[in-house]
Design a protein around this motif. Structure first.
Motif, PDB file in Angstrom:
ATOM      1  N   SER A 182     -13.992 -43.178  68.701  1.00 25.47           N
ATOM      2  CA  SER A 182     -13.323 -44.478  68.872  1.00 25.47           C
ATOM      3  C   SER A 182     -11.825 -44.284  69.041  1.00 25.47           C
ATOM      4  O   SER A 182     -11.184 -45.004  69.809  1.00 25.47           O
ATOM      5  CB  SER A 182     -13.570 -45.371  67.662  1.00 25.47           C
ATOM      6  OG  SER A 182     -14.916 -45.739  67.601  1.00 25.47           O
TER       7      SER A 182
ATOM      8  N   GLN B 153     -16.023 -51.521  69.113  1.00 22.41           N
ATOM      9  CA  GLN B 153     -17.139 -51.055  68.281  1.00 22.41           C
ATOM     10  C   GLN B 153     -17.701 -52.201  67.439  1.00 22.41           C
ATOM     11  O   GLN B 153     -18.901 -52.357  67.330  1.00 22.41           O
ATOM     12  CB  GLN B 153     -16.692 -49.891  67.387  1.00 22.41           C
ATOM     13  CG  GLN B 153     -17.816 -49.346  66.522  1.00 22.41           C
ATOM     14  CD  GLN B 153     -17.512 -47.970  65.934  1.00 22.41           C
ATOM     15  OE1 GLN B 153     -16.487 -47.352  66.231  1.00 22.41           O
ATOM     16  NE2 GLN B 153     -18.404 -47.481  65.104  1.00 22.41           N
TER      17      GLN B 153
ATOM     18  N   ASP C 185     -17.646 -48.873  73.564  1.00 21.83           N
ATOM     19  CA  ASP C 185     -17.672 -48.174  72.276  1.00 21.83           C
ATOM     20  C   ASP C 185     -18.874 -48.659  71.465  1.00 21.83           C
ATOM     21  O   ASP C 185     -18.832 -49.737  70.880  1.00 21.83           O
ATOM     22  CB  ASP C 185     -16.361 -48.423  71.524  1.00 21.83           C
ATOM     23  CG  ASP C 185     -16.216 -47.481  70.334  1.00 21.83           C
ATOM     24  OD1 ASP C 185     -17.181 -46.742  70.027  1.00 21.83           O
ATOM     25  OD2 ASP C 185     -15.125 -47.487  69.714  1.00 21.83           O
ATOM     26  N   GLU C 186     -19.923 -47.857  71.443  1.00 18.41           N
ATOM     27  CA  GLU C 186     -21.166 -48.179  70.721  1.00 18.41           C
ATOM     28  C   GLU C 186     -21.629 -49.589  71.027  1.00 18.41           C
ATOM     29  O   GLU C 186     -21.931 -50.372  70.130  1.00 18.41           O
ATOM     30  CB  GLU C 186     -20.972 -47.980  69.211  1.00 18.41           C
ATOM     31  CG  GLU C 186     -20.556 -46.556  68.906  1.00 18.41           C
ATOM     32  CD  GLU C 186     -20.861 -46.125  67.485  1.00 18.41           C
ATOM     33  OE1 GLU C 186     -21.725 -46.748  66.836  1.00 18.41           O
ATOM     34  OE2 GLU C 186     -20.245 -45.159  67.032  1.00 18.41           O
TER      35      GLU C 186
HETATM   36 MG    MG Z   1     -16.347 -45.175  66.402  1.00 12.02          MG
END
Ligand code: MG
Ligand code: ATP
Lengths: 243, 308
Positions: free
Chosen positions: A47, A89, A167-168
């Protein structure tokens, strides 16, 4: 496959938080129309790398070049206007705006900015594409988790980014939602979008990524196709720990 | 323009014409209250242009208002300038000052911003008083004009109308949209390409401009200007309270708060002249606890529930 042009060049990228080196001398490229994965154990700096590229965090050392533009020390709004879009995220929608306004937010200030009726039509078309068309008048607080994720993705796509940072994006989805999510990203891939994908879901990595960078404690420990890196000894050790 | 906007425009024009006729039907006491209310309508509405979408509570209105009054007083008394010239210069000075304050407070959020603006306003008040008393001679500043209360009232009404038009234009513009996004999530705002710093500063400058303009226009009402009085911190609080009472998420919200509160405040100031600060604090608490979204919020809740 014909070799494609490098669109993003990250060189010796470093980020320190006090004594902690969260990203350590990281170098990689992303080529046009490529989906590149960044994987690694928790806290390995994935991240942070995304935050450095999008400008959310200031770079300690190294450089980030997008096409001909040096993004290294630019503020996030300028980076966004060069065509970098992202999701977070922890999903971040704009809670006091309508669904359509959430998407217009993505285009109104982007490099190919749209406004007014044009932006509205464009946003509605995007919502339709992400299967949110029937929810465009819905109260934003009543959106399910996956719909919030879709909305955030629609906002990012609304800017017509040169490169998209996810991000995820798949984290927290249940198995059936996960299938839908993977399908959606693979459609983006087929459209020829350039994407950096940070993921823990290995199925997604295998089916979506052209190439992967593996990080551990801020360093790149492997790079290659998903099959190559996932059979790499050092990668396995990083995930399982030293025995 | 859609039909909803058309309706608001018509209501707006009718209200403005109705307001414009007040000095014809009444003078003396009620005109004086109407003038005070009109002053607060202009101040609270322009305050809300910035603080409404960003949720940053600025307590600096008194400072900008004071600059308006003080520059008119000083220019007319000490430098023999005309009222009109000073009424143009004062808002420009305030706008530049607002830019500097805005740039200095960008990184502050929540309560830090509140305290910083309050502290800064107090500092300006003390600085101007000190300069006035030590260097410019402490003889008073007189603002002598031929304006009647009705003239002042009409000027304030014009300013209030311009504030509404400006607010309407801003709300439809990308700048207004940017401010709303900033109020929702500043991090997201930056990442969709919004220059959050300048968006906020420009709106803050707008509120500074209007506060000083209002301060300049009401200066002739006081005749005698004293820095300690025109740079009034109480005015900063009143503007916030009235705006919150009405509701700061709609352009017309503050208007709905100003009218009843001006009347209540008038009654309080007459009945309890020595405890106004107490009542100020009390009203603030009551509003924040019981009607956090103001009258407009209450009204929209009710109509929303009726529709369901
Ligand atoms: Mg992360
Ligand atoms: N703003 C910050 N201040 C201080 N330390 C931070 C900050 N952000 C991240 N870190 C630290 O940097 C390291 C890398 O964090 P990062 O969030 O990049 O990991 P990650 O690979 O994304 O992990 P995860 O898979 O859990 O999301 C961690 O040790 C984290 O605690």
């Amino acid at each position: 496959m014909t070799p494609r042009d490098t669109i993003l060049q990250v060189t010796n990228l470093t980020k320190r938080f006090g004594g902690l080196v969260a990203v350590n001398d990281l170098t990689f490229q992303v080529r046009e129309h490529e989906v590149m994965g960044i994987i690694g154990p928790n806290g390995s700096g994935k991240s942070t790398t995304m935050n450095l590229i999008s400008g959310a965090l200031k770079v300690t050392g190294g450089s980030i070049i997008l096409e001909d533009h040096d993004l290294t020390s630019l503020p996030p709004h300028k980076i966004a206007r060069f065509g970098v879009a992202r999701t977070f995220q922890l999903v971040r929608i704009l809670p006091h705006l309508s669904v359509v306004e959430n998407v217009i937010a993505g285009t109104a200030f982007a490099h190919k900015a749209r406004w007014g009726a044009e932006a509205e039509q464009f946003a509605e078309a995007l919502l339709e594409r992400l299967e949110l068309g029937d929810k465009k008048n819905q109260d934003i607080g009543s959106l399910t988790y996956i719909d919030q994720k879709r909305l955030e993705l629609a906002r990012a796509l609304a800017s017509e980014p040169e490169i998209l940072l996810l991000d995820e994006w798949l984290a927290g989805l249940n198995p059936s939602e996960l299938r839908i999510g993977i399908e959606l990203i693979s459609q983006l891939r087929e459209e020829g979008r350039t994407i950096i994908l940070v993921e823990h879901v290995m199925d997604a990595i295998r089916s979506l990524c052209d190439r992967c960078v593996v990080m551990n404690s801020g360093k790149k420990i492997a790079e290659g196709t998903p099959a190559e890196v996932l059979s790499d000894k050092e990668v396995i050790r990083a995930y399982l720990g030293d025995e | 323009m859609n039909s909803g906007e058309m309706k608001f425009l018509v209501i707006g024009v009718v209200l403005a014409l109705g307001a414009a006729s007040i000095p014809i039907v009444s003078d003396g006491y009620w005109l004086s209250i109407a003038t005070t209310a009109m002053m607060y309508i202009a101040l609270s509405t322009s305050w809300t242009l910035f603080s409404g979408p960003t949720h940053l509570i600025a307590l600096s209105t008194g400072a900008f208002f004071g600059i308006g009054g003080y520059l008119v007083g000083s220019g007319m008394s000490d430098y023999d300038q005309s009222f009109w010239l000073m009424a143009i210069i004062a808002p420009v000075v305030a706008t530049i000052l607002a830019m500097l304050i805005g740039l200095a407070t960008l990184r502050l959020s929540g309560v830090y911003f509140v305290i910083f603006t309050l502290g800064l306003a107090e500092m300006i008040r003390n600085l101007v008083s000190w300069v006035q008393n030590n260097f410019l001679g402490s003889r008073g500043l007189y603002v002598l004009t031929d304006f009647t209360e009705a003239h002042i009232y009409w000027m304030l009404l014009s300013v209030a109308t311009i504030v509404f038009l400006a607010g309407w234009l801003i709300n439809r513009s990308r700048l207004g949209f940017a401010l709303r996004i900033i109020g929702n999530d500043e991090q997201v705002a930056r990442h969709v390409g919004i220059n959050t710093a300048w968006s906020k500063v420009i709106l803050f400058m707008t509120t500074g401009f209007f506060a000083a303009l209002v301060g300049a226009i009401v200066a002739p009402r006081y005749s005698y200007i004293e820095p300690n009085v025109v740079f009034s911190p109480q005015l900063s609080f009143l503007v916030v309270i009235m705006a919150l009472l009405g509701g700061i998420h709609r352009l017309w919200g503050p208007l709905v708060g100003v009218i009843p509160f001006t009347l209540i405040w008038e009654a309080i100031s007459i009945s309890f002249p020595n405890s106004t600060t107490l009542f100020l604090g009390l009203s603030f608490l009551l509003i924040v606890y019981f009607i956090p979204n103001g009258f407009v919020g209450l009204f929209e809740n009710l109509t929303g529930r009726m529709r369901k």
